[in-house]
Structure formats: C-alpha cells, structure tokens
Design a protein around this motif. Sequence first.
Motif, short mmCIF file in Angstrom:
data_model
loop_
_atom_site.label_atom_id
_atom_site.label_comp_id
_atom_site.label_asym_id
_atom_site.label_seq_id
_atom_site.Cartn_x
_atom_site.Cartn_y
_atom_site.Cartn_z
N GLY B 147 0.82 -1.22 0.00
CA GLY B 147 0.00 0.00 0.00
C GLY B 147 0.85 1.26 0.00
N PHE B 148 2.13 1.13 -0.36
CA PHE B 148 3.07 2.26 -0.38
C PHE B 148 3.34 2.81 1.01
N ALA B 149 3.22 1.94 2.02
CA ALA B 149 3.58 2.34 3.39
C ALA B 149 5.07 2.65 3.46
N TYR B 178 -0.83 7.68 -0.07
CA TYR B 178 -0.60 7.10 1.25
C TYR B 178 -0.47 8.20 2.31
N VAL B 179 -1.07 7.96 3.48
CA VAL B 179 -0.97 8.90 4.60
C VAL B 179 -0.08 8.26 5.67
N TYR B 180 1.05 8.86 5.95
CA TYR B 180 1.98 8.28 6.92
C TYR B 180 1.38 8.36 8.33
N SER B 181 1.55 7.29 9.08
CA SER B 181 1.02 7.22 10.44
C SER B 181 1.96 7.96 11.40
N ARG B 182 1.43 8.25 12.57
CA ARG B 182 2.27 8.88 13.59
C ARG B 182 3.49 8.01 13.88
N PRO B 316 -6.09 4.51 -1.46
CA PRO B 316 -5.28 5.62 -0.94
C PRO B 316 -6.03 6.35 0.17
N GLY B 317 -5.35 6.62 1.27
CA GLY B 317 -5.99 7.24 2.42
C GLY B 317 -6.11 8.75 2.33
N GLY B 318 -5.40 9.35 1.35
CA GLY B 318 -5.43 10.82 1.28
C GLY B 318 -5.04 11.35 -0.07
#
Lengths: 409, 409
Positions: B147-149, B178-182, B316-318
């Motif tokens: 997922g392109f993490a 992709y939205v990077y996590s904290r 994609p999350g964003g």
Amino acid sequence: MLEVSQRGHAMPLSPYRRLTPYADAAKQRGVHVYHLNIGQPDIETPPTMLAAVQQANIRVLEYSPAAGFPSYRRALASYYQQVGVSVTPEDILVTTGGSEAIFFALMSCLNPGDELIIPEPFYGAYTAFSVATDVRIVPVTSRMADGFALPPIEEFERRITPRTKALLLCTPNNPTGYVYSREELEQLKDLCVRHNLYLLSDEAYREFCYDSDFVSALHLSGADDHIVVLDTISKRYSACGARIGAFVTKNKALQQTAFKFAQMRVSPPGLAQVLAEAALELPDTYFDHTKAEYQARRDLMVRRLRAMPGVSCPVPGGAFYVMAHLPVDDCDRFCQWLLESFSYEDQTVMLSPASGFYANKSLGQQQVRMAYVLNCDALDKALTCLEQALAVYPGREVPVAEAALDQSA
Amino acid sequence: MLEVSQRGHAMPLSPYRRLTPYADAAKQRGVHVYHLNIGQPDIETPPTMLAAVQQANIRVLEYSPAAGFPSYRRALASYYQQVGVSVTPEDILVTTGGSEAIFFALMSCLNPGDELIIPEPFYGAYTAFSVATDVRIVPVTSRMADGFALPPIEEFERRITPRTKALLLCTPNNPTGYVYSREELEQLKDLCVRHNLYLLSDEAYREFCYDSDFVSALHLSGADDHIVVLDTISKRYSACGARIGAFVTKNKALQQTAFKFAQMRVSPPGLAQVLAEAALELPDTYFDHTKAEYQARRDLMVRRLRAMPGVSCPVPGGAFYVMAHLPVDDCDRFCQWLLESFSYEDQTVMLSPASGFYANKSLGQQQVRMAYVLNCDALDKALTCLEQALAVYPGREVPVAEAALDQSA
C-alpha cells in the motif's frame, strides 16, 4: 549540530535590510521617514489593470501553462513589436517577476563556477542570484566622473577568461540611471559574438528614458542567439507586487532550457497575468504622463543636490535613480546616522548606501543611490532633510577652503 | 557555438510534457480527453477568496515584504494552531507556491553534491529541483503490495552516508495517496535526530485524509530544529494558479537562511496573498464538503478499477491520487496509445505513467497515477474509457488462465 548549507550561509542579506531596524525605530519615535531607498514608486497602478482582475470571471483559479497564458504572451509580443522589437509569443516565457527571469538566465546560460561580467555599480540582487546559482561575478567599474557610461570595451575584453559565459547589462541602469547608447550596445554585442558569450539585458526600466530614445538589446541585429532580455512589469506599470516578468530570447535552445526551469515551478502567478494583460490595453499616452512625472522629479532632485555644498551627481538619463557623491566620511555610516541620530522638523530620509551596488568593497563609500519614487512635494522635503543633515553630520568631509581656514586659525 | 549550461541540459522535461502533443492531436481529431493526469482539481475556488481580491482597495500594487504580508502570516499561524501545530508568524515564510518552498529548503539545507533521501515513487518535480540545486536524490522504494507504506526504517538508515543532509517526505503522498502514520513519522524523526538530518515534510494535501487523522511533521515533539513543513494553498482551496505556499520551521537559523533566498526575489505575489488570507475566513465546514466529494470520487475510482480484469490498486488514504497496476506491457506506451490510437464514443483518457515518479528507471512500468480531479460523472466515463481500452490494447498482458488456454489450443 544541524548546520544550514554553506550556500545559504554565503547568501548576502539585502543591504536595505541592515538599515531597516533603524528606520523602524525612527518611526517609533514619531519621525517621518522619506523612503528614497527602494524602487517602490508611489505612482498609481493603472485602475484598468486592477479592474481587469476584478472583472475576471474565474470559477477555478487553475495553474496557467508553465510559459504563461497564450493570450498574455501574444499581447506581450505585440507590445515588443510596437517598440520595434521583433519577437513572437514563442520567444517569450512569462516569469514570476524580473527576478525569476534573472534566475532562469543564470541557470540556463552558466554552470557553477562560470564567470559573468557586469559593469558596476549594479543591482544588489545580482550578487544574491550569483551566490544562489554559484556564478562568479566579474565587475568592470564604471565611473561617476564619466556619468557611469560604459567603460572602454577593452576593460571588458581584458576580463574574459575560458570560464566567462555571459555579460549582464541593465539599461536604463539601476542604480545609476545611465541609458546605454546604441554605439555602446553594438560594442558589447560585437564582443559577445567574438567571444561566444551571452548578452543578458535587464530592461526593467525600458520605458523610462528622458533625454534619448531607448535602445533594447533586441534592437541589435545579427546576434539573436546571444541576446536575452530580462523584463518585468513591476516598474513599467507600477505593479511591483504582481510579480510578472519575462524571459525573452530568439535562441530556441536557450528558450527550451529556460522552459524546463519554468516547468519545475509549474506556473507563474495567474491573477497577476490577468492584470498584466490588461496593461497592454492602456492608451499610448500612458507613458507620456508617467515619464513627464518622473522627469520633473529627476530635474528637481538633480537641481537640489547640485545646490548642496560638496554634493555632485550626473544627470541620469533614465530609470528613477540618482547616484550622488556626498561629502561624508562613509555613506553606510551616514545613512544609519540619518535614521538613528538625525531629524529635521520630525522628518528624515532613508537612502541606499552605494556600497551595496559595488562588487569592489573599496568603492562607493561616498556615494548613495536615491530613488525619485515620491511626488515632487515629498521629494523636496526629503531633500531639505538631506541638506540639513549634511550641514550638521559629524563625519562630514571638510571642504578644502574651510579646512585651510581651520588650519590658519 | 553557443551552448546552454550543462545543468540546463540535465534538467528533465516534465513527464506530462511528452504526452501533451498526443493529447492535443486527439482533441484536434474531435476526441474528448479526460484529464486524470494532473493534480488540477475541478473544485470551485471558494468565491469569497476571489471576492476578497475584487474588493481589495489597492491604489499601488506594491511589493509585499519578502516574507509575506504580516497579516497573512498571522492568519496562517492561526490556521496551523487550529490544526494542532504550534507555530508563530515568525516561523512562517510565505513562498511563491509550494514549489518555491521546496527550492528554499533544498538551497538552505543542502550543499551541491549532498544527498537527499526520498521514498519513491515521488512527485516528479523533486527530480527537477534536485538537478537545479545540484542535490543527489537517494530513493528508498515503497511497494504497491504494501500500500506504499513507509519502507522499513533500516532501509533508510542503510542509505545514510556522510553526504546525507535531509530526508524528504510527502504526506498525504503524491503520487500514492498514502498517509503516513504517527508511528512512521516518529521513526523518521528519530532517525533524523540520530543522524543529524533535516526532515522536510511536503504537506500540500494535508487537509485531504479520508480514513484517519492527518499527522503533520510539526505534530512531532523534540525535533523542532530538524523539521521543515513545505506547504501550499494550491490543493487545499483549489487555487493552484495563485502561487502561494509556505516554508514553515521553528529552526531560527534555517528560517533566517531561507529568508535570504526570499529577499533575492523581493516578494511573493501580492494579489494572491489577499486571496490566500481570505481562505482563512472560510467556515470550518468548508473541508467537510470538499473531503466528502473527494472521498466519493476515490471510492468510485477504486471500485471501478478493481472490477477491471488484471487491474489492482491500494485504497489511498489521502490526497487525490490512485496508483494502479495495469495489465499492460508498458504504461508509457499504453498512455501514449490511449491518446494516439484509441477512443471510445469519441472519448479517451489521459493518465500519468508511473515511470515519472520513480528514480529507479526499472520500476513502475505497469503502474499509472490517476488523479480524481473530475466529478463522479466525468470520472465514471473516464474509467469506462480505460476499461474499454484495456480490453483492446494490443500490448495487454495476457492473464495466466487465458495464456494456458492459448497454449492448449
């Protein structure tokens, strides 16, 4: 320890910047500061230009093409054609202010470490652009005694090395107001052709020539591949805040190269292109009025300066600057003192020390640049401040006759 | 023979550019082209923003301060504070689009020859900026299958050399969405602190997260000197043509350095700052509407893509992009063919081949980036074009089952 880059470290702070805190402090004390230090005219931006933006029917403020709106490029080509410069819309890249045109030119014509010859004094930001693009400026000094005319062409030729790639001229000149003659431009062109150099011509003040016709680098023939004009609407239409300029060349490979830098930043400002396009609908008489106004200011400034003891200045033929010699120890110190320690009837004046315009740090200490960007009334008051200040400045240069008197006393 | 500079020669042409003549030719033939290839949304620019420009009472369109209008910097600081980012107006430098913020960051943080680590695929213009600033991009490949993490942090650490100065992230990501996590951001921050690197965070799409809360690099603690946020109003308010961005850092020395580059180009666009300032008066509900619209488009696009044989894509999350795997020989060839040789009911679709987003030229041949910048109706038609095209494209990859059938025949 995190460090900023060496090139960031090497970037100069604008010379204005050093004096700004003193100007701010003066204002805080209630002193009115006449700003003759920057090229920000008080001339009204033509209302039809602003009206064009107000009337534009925009639903989505989209990216413009990287090279600018085709309609604006066409209109701008017509403008140049009207002033005798034969260019097509394809020869024009719309830039974000004249600044970006300078940047594109240095990036596209020179490699890191290459040399760029410029007559000094020159526009201070050239130094910043040369640091940012890692280009070495090689100055050729023009002299106030010669009215800042082009130094002998041999002076330029002597400085050409295998690393020399371009010559940068500003006409009408900032800071000197000098307007290069066709003969001078022809000499430079021949030199560039002979030595395979680009001739970059910053023509930001092209419409403001008072005593002679303006000659553009693009009026020269037989050297199309060598010539790049760097232009802007900032001064022409008193629209400095719009940030619309142009990179103009008939050299296809160079135009293509600059275009790649333009693509990098996607597009020039959109609203401002609408404003700029409307400028090209102004009546032919528009510049008559503005030029007459600037000329009256120039004449006032030169007359008053020359009437001050120990002050001298050439008559600048264009732009809206006067370079003056002042009878003081050091103009950096004097300009700071004007803001920090002086006022006359609760007013003072902010000037640009000429040191910021010379690459040779030993030059220009007794020179200032004064921009006639205020109306005649304000200008007159500002010059009275200067006159009063020169009379009492502790670091003033004692005139020879007076000094002799002192010694005999 | 006059030559353009080597750096000018090395500058890449935008990948879009290669396909543009084919799109133009298709339009000339009367074929409607759905543009899913660029991040130019069809969302209306909020009319109150344009009205603010129309109602501004401007007599002289002056230079703004180099760092931007103080009122706009204050308003922008309030915006960041509202989204949990504690910055002051002094931490903000107003730039000419996000592009200039990228340029200032590379110039201020890295020297020529220094290395910048970026997860790939990445925004194509980063390559152009790296050439212009003579910075070497070191890619760390993120995979569609994940997922392109963020790739394992060891992958980043392994690429750090004495020349590594910074890491550049784009979140939400262009091109992957992709939205990077904290947690991922914390890992990157720790790495940057450990190795004394800058963390440059391009947050152009910060308001467009659909499944989780957005985490800004400026939400991280204990690394203020390392973090720079590169921002823009282009996507946030569908105002791409305004050219207003921001360079945001609490690192004073770095902010001072970037400011010197800002002084070089005198000021960011003036009219557009008025427009941008008005954006900060929009009601809190503004993004609700826009986000709901983008989310509906995303859901439609993902659903339809996944229903096509051989096509796959992560959700994609964003942002407003989908990276899709297509069952074709080569997406550069396929995208050209779509424009040159295909139409369905006099329509076709323009996509971005993913090759332009990878530094490793062997990657991404079967991937395209699709921007959901058109309304659902247009998007649906565009996806039908794609579906029809995949069914007849001569270079389509034959599915395994079908290939087996072929062999047995």
